[in-house]
Design a protein around this motif. Structure first.
Motif, PDB file in Angstrom:
ATOM      1  N   THR A  94       0.844  -1.193   0.000  1.00 13.50           N
ATOM      2  CA  THR A  94       0.000   0.000   0.000  1.00 13.50           C
ATOM      3  C   THR A  94       0.880   1.243   0.000  1.00 13.50           C
ATOM      4  O   THR A  94       1.814   1.363   0.817  1.00 13.50           O
ATOM      5  CB  THR A  94      -0.934   0.006   1.223  1.00 13.50           C
ATOM      6  OG1 THR A  94      -1.782  -1.143   1.166  1.00 13.50           O
ATOM      7  CG2 THR A  94      -1.803   1.260   1.232  1.00 13.50           C
ATOM      8  N   TYR A  95       0.564   2.168  -0.907  1.00 14.42           N
ATOM      9  CA  TYR A  95       1.383   3.372  -1.084  1.00 14.42           C
ATOM     10  C   TYR A  95       0.527   4.635  -0.997  1.00 14.42           C
ATOM     11  O   TYR A  95      -0.690   4.606  -1.227  1.00 14.42           O
ATOM     12  CB  TYR A  95       2.066   3.345  -2.450  1.00 14.42           C
ATOM     13  CG  TYR A  95       3.127   2.298  -2.618  1.00 14.42           C
ATOM     14  CD1 TYR A  95       4.423   2.510  -2.156  1.00 14.42           C
ATOM     15  CD2 TYR A  95       2.842   1.096  -3.267  1.00 14.42           C
ATOM     16  CE1 TYR A  95       5.407   1.553  -2.329  1.00 14.42           C
ATOM     17  CE2 TYR A  95       3.821   0.130  -3.445  1.00 14.42           C
ATOM     18  CZ  TYR A  95       5.100   0.369  -2.977  1.00 14.42           C
ATOM     19  OH  TYR A  95       6.074  -0.583  -3.147  1.00 14.42           O
ATOM     20  N   ARG A  96       1.215   5.738  -0.697  1.00 13.95           N
ATOM     21  CA  ARG A  96       0.638   7.084  -0.821  1.00 13.95           C
ATOM     22  C   ARG A  96       1.554   7.911  -1.701  1.00 13.95           C
ATOM     23  O   ARG A  96       2.742   8.060  -1.413  1.00 13.95           O
ATOM     24  CB  ARG A  96       0.475   7.758   0.540  1.00 13.95           C
ATOM     25  CG  ARG A  96       0.019   9.221   0.450  1.00 13.95           C
ATOM     26  CD  ARG A  96      -0.299   9.794   1.813  1.00 13.95           C
ATOM     27  NE  ARG A  96      -1.460   9.131   2.394  1.00 13.95           N
ATOM     28  CZ  ARG A  96      -1.932   9.402   3.611  1.00 13.95           C
ATOM     29  NH1 ARG A  96      -1.315  10.302   4.375  1.00 13.95           N
ATOM     30  NH2 ARG A  96      -2.991   8.769   4.068  1.00 13.95           N
ATOM     31  N   PHE A  97       0.984   8.451  -2.767  1.00 14.52           N
ATOM     32  CA  PHE A  97       1.742   9.268  -3.721  1.00 14.52           C
ATOM     33  C   PHE A  97       1.183  10.686  -3.692  1.00 14.52           C
ATOM     34  O   PHE A  97      -0.026  10.888  -3.833  1.00 14.52           O
ATOM     35  CB  PHE A  97       1.612   8.667  -5.124  1.00 14.52           C
ATOM     36  CG  PHE A  97       2.513   9.301  -6.138  1.00 14.52           C
ATOM     37  CD1 PHE A  97       3.869   9.071  -6.108  1.00 14.52           C
ATOM     38  CD2 PHE A  97       2.007  10.130  -7.127  1.00 14.52           C
ATOM     39  CE1 PHE A  97       4.725   9.644  -7.048  1.00 14.52           C
ATOM     40  CE2 PHE A  97       2.839  10.705  -8.064  1.00 14.52           C
ATOM     41  CZ  PHE A  97       4.205  10.457  -8.023  1.00 14.52           C
ATOM     42  N   THR A  98       2.075  11.672  -3.506  1.00 15.38           N
ATOM     43  CA  THR A  98       1.630  13.058  -3.309  1.00 15.38           C
ATOM     44  C   THR A  98       2.484  14.011  -4.124  1.00 15.38           C
ATOM     45  O   THR A  98       3.707  13.867  -4.180  1.00 15.38           O
ATOM     46  CB  THR A  98       1.717  13.459  -1.821  1.00 15.38           C
ATOM     47  OG1 THR A  98       0.943  12.561  -1.041  1.00 15.38           O
ATOM     48  CG2 THR A  98       1.210  14.884  -1.613  1.00 15.38           C
ATOM     49  N   ILE A  99       1.834  14.984  -4.744  1.00 14.17           N
ATOM     50  CA  ILE A  99       2.529  16.144  -5.278  1.00 14.17           C
ATOM     51  C   ILE A  99       1.899  17.382  -4.666  1.00 14.17           C
ATOM     52  O   ILE A  99       0.668  17.510  -4.610  1.00 14.17           O
ATOM     53  CB  ILE A  99       2.489  16.226  -6.826  1.00 14.17           C
ATOM     54  CG1 ILE A  99       3.178  17.522  -7.285  1.00 14.17           C
ATOM     55  CG2 ILE A  99       1.090  16.086  -7.365  1.00 14.17           C
ATOM     56  CD1 ILE A  99       3.407  17.612  -8.779  1.00 14.17           C
ATOM     57  N   ALA A 100       2.732  18.272  -4.151  1.00 14.66           N
ATOM     58  CA  ALA A 100       2.239  19.505  -3.529  1.00 14.66           C
ATOM     59  C   ALA A 100       3.129  20.661  -3.943  1.00 14.66           C
ATOM     60  O   ALA A 100       4.335  20.488  -4.154  1.00 14.66           O
ATOM     61  CB  ALA A 100       2.232  19.377  -2.006  1.00 14.66           C
ATOM     62  N   HIS A 101       2.521  21.841  -4.086  1.00 14.64           N
ATOM     63  CA  HIS A 101       3.355  23.020  -4.344  1.00 14.64           C
ATOM     64  C   HIS A 101       2.870  24.218  -3.547  1.00 14.64           C
ATOM     65  O   HIS A 101       1.701  24.300  -3.155  1.00 14.64           O
ATOM     66  CB  HIS A 101       3.473  23.321  -5.842  1.00 14.64           C
ATOM     67  CG  HIS A 101       2.224  23.754  -6.531  1.00 14.64           C
ATOM     68  ND1 HIS A 101       1.782  25.057  -6.535  1.00 14.64           N
ATOM     69  CD2 HIS A 101       1.350  23.074  -7.303  1.00 14.64           C
ATOM     70  CE1 HIS A 101       0.684  25.147  -7.273  1.00 14.64           C
ATOM     71  NE2 HIS A 101       0.401  23.955  -7.746  1.00 14.64           N
ATOM     72  N   THR A 102       3.818  25.120  -3.270  1.00 16.61           N
ATOM     73  CA  THR A 102       3.601  26.200  -2.315  1.00 16.61           C
ATOM     74  C   THR A 102       4.195  27.498  -2.840  1.00 16.61           C
ATOM     75  O   THR A 102       5.267  27.500  -3.447  1.00 16.61           O
ATOM     76  CB  THR A 102       4.262  25.858  -0.964  1.00 16.61           C
ATOM     77  OG1 THR A 102       3.681  24.656  -0.440  1.00 16.61           O
ATOM     78  CG2 THR A 102       4.078  26.982   0.042  1.00 16.61           C
ATOM     79  N   SER A 103       3.497  28.605  -2.570  1.00 17.85           N
ATOM     80  CA  SER A 103       4.026  29.953  -2.799  1.00 17.85           C
ATOM     81  C   SER A 103       4.074  30.677  -1.455  1.00 17.85           C
ATOM     82  O   SER A 103       3.149  30.565  -0.646  1.00 17.85           O
ATOM     83  CB  SER A 103       3.141  30.737  -3.772  1.00 17.85           C
ATOM     84  OG  SER A 103       3.203  30.197  -5.074  1.00 17.85           O
TER      85      SER A 103
END
Length: 265
Positions: free
Chosen positions: A221-230
């Protein structure tokens, strides 16, 4: 005064598992916003949704009205005469279909001595899944991104004029080794920032296309995340000499008060 602005847009985001998946893939979207100015905070805590996020901008300061909702156009509006801290974000599309576009913007400006503003914005996509075969495979992610970061200090206001703007994106793959226990498997990230202290302007803009592939094992079982911030910060800090004079003035007021009390008694 000081001013800062950060805009980041990720476009044509596509997440592709190249391995059999047990069950459906259901992306979860999240976002958070903050506007801060001179001690007042307008904060939108993290919201999650199966649908793309588009939060209402959060803003503090006298200049909030000059910004339009969902305005992610580089090089507009922000200057050292404004009084503002603001964050905004928006997203549309589906990361599993390759048409997701997500934008964050943070802006701040502080025109007078003692002023301080901050803007913050983040947005992300998370996919939880379980691989369904013993043989390994990969999960791939590709996207385009464009950015604009700007900081300016005019050196006119009496004090130290400080401005900084930055953006970052991070991609992470985690394995769930026990219920609720995640261990980092792999990651990729990038951060860019500009800053000014005193008198000057720094700015950077550009675009790029990226592709990453992460290895997977079967029946995990995996968790894949992409996040971006300013992030944007602007402040005008009184010079030490000014602070010293203020201290002397306060001492004088205290002494005068003591003299008046002795005279009265």
């Amino acid at each position: 005064g000081a001013a800062a602005d950060s805009i980041l847009t990720i476009d044509d985001l596509l997440i592709t598992p190249n391995i059999a998946i047990a069950g459906a893939l259901n992306p979860t979207n999240s976002g958070s916003l903050l506007g801060f100015y001179n001690g007042a905070t307008d904060f939108q805590p993290t919201q999650t949704s199966p649908n793309p996020i588009n939060q209402t901008a959060r803003c503090e300061g006298a200049s909030c009205g000059v910004f339009a909702e969902d305005d992610f156009t580089a090089g507009e509006i922000v200057d050292t005469s404004l009084a503002v801290g603001r964050g905004d974000n928006a997203a549309s599309g589906n990361a599993l279909q390759g048409d997701l576009i997500a934008s964050t913007r943070a802006s701040a400006s502080a025109p007078n001595t003692g002023d301080s503003g901050q803007g913050f914005s983040t947005i992300g996509v998370t996919v939880n899944f379980t691989t369904g075969e013993s043989a390994g495979g990969t999960i791939d992610i590709g996207f385009d991104y464009s950015y604009y970061v700007f900081s300016a200090a005019d050196g006119v206001t009496n004090g130290s004029n400080l401005a900084s703007a930055s953006f970052s994106w991070v991609v992470t793959l985690q394995e769930e080794v026990a219920p609720g226990v995640l261990v980092l498997v792999d990651s990729a990230s990038f951060t860019l920032s500009v800053s000014e202290d005193g008198d000057g302007v720094s700015a950077s803009s550009g675009s790029d296309s990226l592709f990453f592939s992460f290895d997977l094992d079967g029946e995990k079982t995996y968790r894949f995340t992409i996040a971006h911030t300013s992030l944007a910060n602007a402040s005008v800090v009184p010079e030490p000499g000014v602070l010293a004079l203020m201290g002397i003035g306060l001492l004088g007021l205290g002494a005068a008060g003591r003299r008046r009390r002795r005279t009265t008694s």
